[in-house]
Design a protein around this motif. Structure first.
Motif, mmCIF file in Angstrom:
data_model
loop_
_atom_site.group_PDB
_atom_site.id
_atom_site.type_symbol
_atom_site.label_atom_id
_atom_site.label_comp_id
_atom_site.label_asym_id
_atom_site.label_seq_id
_atom_site.Cartn_x
_atom_site.Cartn_y
_atom_site.Cartn_z
ATOM 1 N N TYR A 1 0.830 -1.203 0.000
ATOM 2 C CA TYR A 1 0.000 0.000 0.000
ATOM 3 C C TYR A 1 0.868 1.258 0.000
ATOM 4 O O TYR A 1 0.626 2.181 -0.779
ATOM 5 N N HIS A 2 1.889 1.297 0.854
ATOM 6 C CA HIS A 2 2.771 2.468 0.912
ATOM 7 C C HIS A 2 3.543 2.647 -0.390
ATOM 8 O O HIS A 2 3.776 3.784 -0.829
ATOM 9 N N ALA A 3 3.916 1.556 -1.031
ATOM 10 C CA ALA A 3 4.583 1.652 -2.340
ATOM 11 C C ALA A 3 3.639 2.231 -3.386
ATOM 12 O O ALA A 3 4.058 3.034 -4.237
ATOM 13 N N MET A 4 2.375 1.846 -3.326
ATOM 14 C CA MET A 4 1.390 2.398 -4.265
ATOM 15 C C MET A 4 1.210 3.897 -4.025
ATOM 16 O O MET A 4 1.102 4.680 -4.977
ATOM 17 N N VAL A 5 1.179 4.291 -2.754
ATOM 18 C CA VAL A 5 1.043 5.719 -2.422
ATOM 19 C C VAL A 5 2.238 6.494 -2.970
ATOM 20 O O VAL A 5 2.077 7.560 -3.584
ATOM 21 N N GLN A 6 3.448 5.977 -2.771
ATOM 22 C CA GLN A 6 4.646 6.654 -3.277
ATOM 23 C C GLN A 6 4.634 6.719 -4.799
ATOM 24 O O GLN A 6 5.046 7.728 -5.392
ATOM 25 N N ASN A 7 4.170 5.666 -5.442
ATOM 26 C CA ASN A 7 4.083 5.646 -6.896
ATOM 27 C C ASN A 7 3.115 6.711 -7.405
ATOM 28 O O ASN A 7 3.392 7.406 -8.386
ATOM 29 N N VAL A 8 1.981 6.850 -6.728
ATOM 30 C CA VAL A 8 0.998 7.867 -7.121
ATOM 31 C C VAL A 8 1.581 9.258 -6.891
ATOM 32 O O VAL A 8 1.417 10.157 -7.728
#
Length: 156
Positions: A23-30
């Protein structure tokens, strides 16, 4: 790797969970997507300008309504106002209209933030970052349902 998970709720119903690191990786990607910053600026500008445009579209109706109310409530004063307007020169009328418009704008500038705080749904702002993150999570979990998404991080 941490053992915490992110539980995903759509419309108050849990639809799945993913590792918190994912989830945190997805947030950073966004957050790395530069186009979303431009989209956020445009969305914020629209959210700020929409009430202003609505107010100025309604302004003529408000002025006519106030004049009709004055005519119904205080007919003598309204008749005197019409007589004074007929006798006044154009510069005086223009100055009076400019002062009335300035007063109405000042009331709007002071009153709108107070009204927006009292009724939070009045100003609608949807963050492009939240939309993009929601789209990625829905795609990952294969959740076709639209609605409000809430993510709950649970530490283990």
């Amino acid at each position: 790797m941490s053992s915490s998970i992110a539980r995903i709720h759509v419309n108050g119903v849990e639809v799945g969970s993913i590792p918190a690191d994912t989830y945190h990786a997805m947030v950073q990607n966004v957050r790395r997507n530069r186009r979303l910053y431009l989209a956020w600026t445009i969305a914020a500008t629209k959210a700020c300008l929409r009430p202003v445009v609505r107010f100025y579209c309604a302004l003529p109706s408000i002025v006519v309504g106030v004049l009709l109310l004055a005519a119904a409530a205080w007919p003598a004063a309204f008749t005197a106002l019409v007589a004074d307007l007929q006798a006044a020169d154009p510069q005086t009328i223009t100055a009076g209209l400019r002062h009335a418009l300035a007063f109405i704008c000042a009331v709007f500038i002071v009153g709108f933030p107070i009204l927006a705080l009292m009724r939070p749904g009045l100003v609608r702002f949807e963050s492009p970052f939240d939309k993009a993150l929601s789209r990625q999570i829905r795609r990952l979990l294969e959740v076709p349902t639209e609605g409000t998404m809430r993510v709950e991080i649970i530490e283990r």
